[in-house]
Every structure is written in structure tokens, then in C-alpha cells.
Design an enzyme around this catalytic site. Structure first.
Site, PDB file in Angstrom:
ATOM      1  N   ALA A  13       0.708  -1.135  -0.128  1.00 30.13           N
ATOM      2  CA  ALA A  13      -0.042  -0.032  -0.091  1.00 30.13           C
ATOM      3  C   ALA A  13       0.828   1.219   0.087  1.00 30.13           C
ATOM      4  CB  ALA A  13      -0.976   0.087   1.282  1.00 30.13           C
ATOM      5  N   ASP A  62       7.280  -7.997   5.411  1.00 31.66           N
ATOM      6  CA  ASP A  62       7.531  -8.639   4.110  1.00 31.66           C
ATOM      7  C   ASP A  62       6.497  -9.650   3.807  1.00 31.66           C
ATOM      8  OD1 ASP A  62       8.635  -9.820   1.781  1.00 31.66           O
ATOM      9  OD2 ASP A  62      10.649 -10.317   2.816  1.00 31.66           O
ATOM     10  N   VAL A  63       6.067  -9.636   2.583  1.00 34.59           N
ATOM     11  CA  VAL A  63       4.960 -10.215   2.216  1.00 34.59           C
ATOM     12  C   VAL A  63       5.360 -11.739   1.669  1.00 34.59           C
ATOM     13  CG1 VAL A  63       3.215  -8.448   1.626  1.00 34.59           C
ATOM     14  CG2 VAL A  63       5.019  -9.470  -0.299  1.00 34.59           C
ATOM     15  N   SER A 141      -1.644  -8.323 -13.971  1.00 32.18           N
ATOM     16  CA  SER A 141      -1.024  -7.615 -15.199  1.00 32.18           C
ATOM     17  C   SER A 141      -1.484  -8.286 -16.457  1.00 32.18           C
ATOM     18  CB  SER A 141       0.418  -7.719 -15.183  1.00 32.18           C
ATOM     19  OG  SER A 141       0.877  -7.128 -16.228  1.00 32.18           O
ATOM     20  N   TYR A 155       8.259 -12.303 -14.451  1.00 34.79           N
ATOM     21  CA  TYR A 155       7.219 -11.541 -14.117  1.00 34.79           C
ATOM     22  C   TYR A 155       5.797 -12.023 -14.888  1.00 34.79           C
ATOM     23  CZ  TYR A 155       4.360  -7.231 -13.659  1.00 34.79           C
ATOM     24  OH  TYR A 155       3.441  -6.329 -13.490  1.00 34.79           O
ATOM     25  N   ILE A 188       0.783   2.020 -16.535  1.00 30.82           N
ATOM     26  CA  ILE A 188       0.181   2.723 -15.524  1.00 30.82           C
ATOM     27  C   ILE A 188       1.226   3.962 -15.011  1.00 30.82           C
ATOM     28  CG2 ILE A 188      -0.608   2.870 -13.313  1.00 30.82           C
ATOM     29  CD1 ILE A 188      -2.677   1.574 -15.187  1.00 30.82           C
TER      30      ILE A 188
END
Length: 248
Positions: A13, A62-63, A141, A155, A188
């Protein structure tokens, strides 16, 4: 799209789409638990959320560490007694060819962009099942749907995995009124796009029928829709947000 009395968790976030999403949810009445690694930026965001009249809670971490998801969810339940919305937004990108990419970079990208989604989803699911309701929104994405020269194979692979995970979770969640969807942004305007050369920026614009880059708010508004009751008959979808640069 009122989210009054709702409680949301937003990972990643600190900036960009994650920040815009946290603000959009808060503006529409939701309490927001914000995750990231930069405490100072999170504190500034929390202050902005609270000026809107919504509650916020900072949960840094940390995710890629499974325990982080457990701690964020546990803290959210302890304070708010429920979780209505999870936005799996945390992500990183690396640009390299297969030969140039190291195995460490491969693991790093998959850990942040894919594994973290699983960790947080697994952590919230028991609570959403118990309350027989919930919304999970995964930020993917268009690179997960079509090959992209400007993205490392890690990615695109991670985002394709996110798209499948979204469908699978939607299938499992449906009997419990848990709706799971994804958004697939194209180019973006973020800190990353500001680093592009003028030539590359123009090349990207030429591929977008609407002739502009998206804004974080364009993605956040779609996430807001998916988090609201306006989307209560939509699940298992990944919505393209890219000005028409990829259509399906």
C-alpha cells in the site's frame, strides 16, 4: 459504492496502485489495514486515511514471509473482529531476458507476485468462510495473458499464476459467498514509468488506443467496484485496465 462498516487489507500500500486503492476504499467508508515495508510512507498514508474519517492500521512486513500474512490477519481480527476485503497488490518487476535473469531474481519475483497472494488468501479464508462472505481482489497484469518484451519471464509467469489462482480460489470460495477476482493493468503512471525515456514512452503510447497511460486511480476504481456490492455476481474474472492495449 458504500463500504461503510467494511474492513479491508491492502498489501503493497505504500505507493502507486496500492496507495490509490487504500485511499479509494477509505473514501467510501472502509477501515483499511495497510501493509508495506516503508514505515514512514505508511504513517503518512494512515494519516491521510484518517482525515477522511475512516480507521486505519499499519501492519508493516515482508509479504514473501508466510508469517507476515498470519500476523497481519490476526492483528486485523483482534482489532476489527472481521475481514471483508483483501487486496493482494504487492508486486515487483524485473526486466531481463531468460539468459540474463538469475535464479535468485526468478525466485524473488515469484515470491512477491505470486506466493504472497497465496499466503494472504490462505490466511483470510478461514475468517471469510466463518462469516460466509468476503471479497478477494488480486492485482495481476496483462503480462500474464500475453508475452511482453519489457517484462522478465519471471514476471509474466507469476502474473499468469495469479490469474489461475484467482479462478481456483473463486471456485472454492463460491459456496461460502466469497468472491475472488483480479485486475490486469497495462501501462500505468507510477514511479517506474517516470524512469522511461521519452522515446520508449512514445512507443508505449502508440500501442494504446486511448493514447494515454493509465493512472493508479483507474485501477483503484475498478478494485473499488469489485470490493463493493455492485459486483456481487462477478467472480473468477480478471479485468483488463489498459486503455485497449490488450483486449479479450
Amino acid at each position: 459504492m458504500s463500504l461503510d462498516n467494511k474492513v479491508a487489507i491492502v498489501t503493497g500500500a505504500s505507493r502507486g496502485v496500492g496507495r490509490a486503492t487504500a485511499l479509494a476504499l477509505a473514501e467510501n467508508g472502509s477501515a483499511v489495514v495497510i501493509n508495506g515495508t516503508n514505515i514512514q510512507i505508511l504513517e503518512e498514508l494512515a494519516e491521510e486515511i484518517e482525515t477522511m474519517g475512516s480507521e486505519s492500521m499499519i501492519q508493516a512486513g515482508d509479504v514473501t514471509v508466510p508469517q507476515t500474512a498470519k500476523e497481519v490477519v490476526e492483528s486485523t481480527i483482534n482489532r476489527f473482529n472481521k475481514i471483508d476485503i483483501l487486496v493482494n497488490n504487492a508486486g515487483i518487476n524485473r526486466r531481463s531476458s531468460t539468459l540474463d535473469m538469475t535464479l535468485e531474481e526468478w525466485d524473488e519475483v515469484l515470491n512477491v507476485n505470486l506466493n504472497a497472494n497465496l499466503y494472504f488468501s490462505k490466511a483470510v479464508l478461514p475468517h471469510m468462510i466463518n462469516q460466509n462472505a468476503g471479497k478477494i481482489i488480486n492485482v495481476s497484469s496483462t503480462a500474464g495473458k500475453a508475452v511482453h518484451r519489457n517484462a522478465a519471464p519471471s514476471y509474466g509467469t507469476a502474473k499468469a499464476g495469479v490469474n489461475y489462482l484467482t479462478m481456483h480460489l473463486a471456485m472454492e470460495g463460491a459456496p461460502h459467498n466469497i468472491l475472488v477476482n483480479g485486475v490486469c493493468p497495462g501501462p500505468i503512471e507510477t514511479d517506474m514509468s517516470k524512469q522511461w525515456s521519452e522515446e520508449y514512452h512514445e512507443q508505449i503510447l502508440q500501442k494504446i488506443p486511448l493514447k494515454r497511460l493509465g493512472k493508479p486511480e483507474d485501477v483503484a476504481n475498478t478494485i473499488l467496484f469489485l470490493a463493493s456490492e455492485k459486483s456481487d455476481f462477478i467472480t473468477g474474472e480478471t479485468i483488463n485496465i489498459n486503455g485497449g492495449s490488450f483486449m479479450n
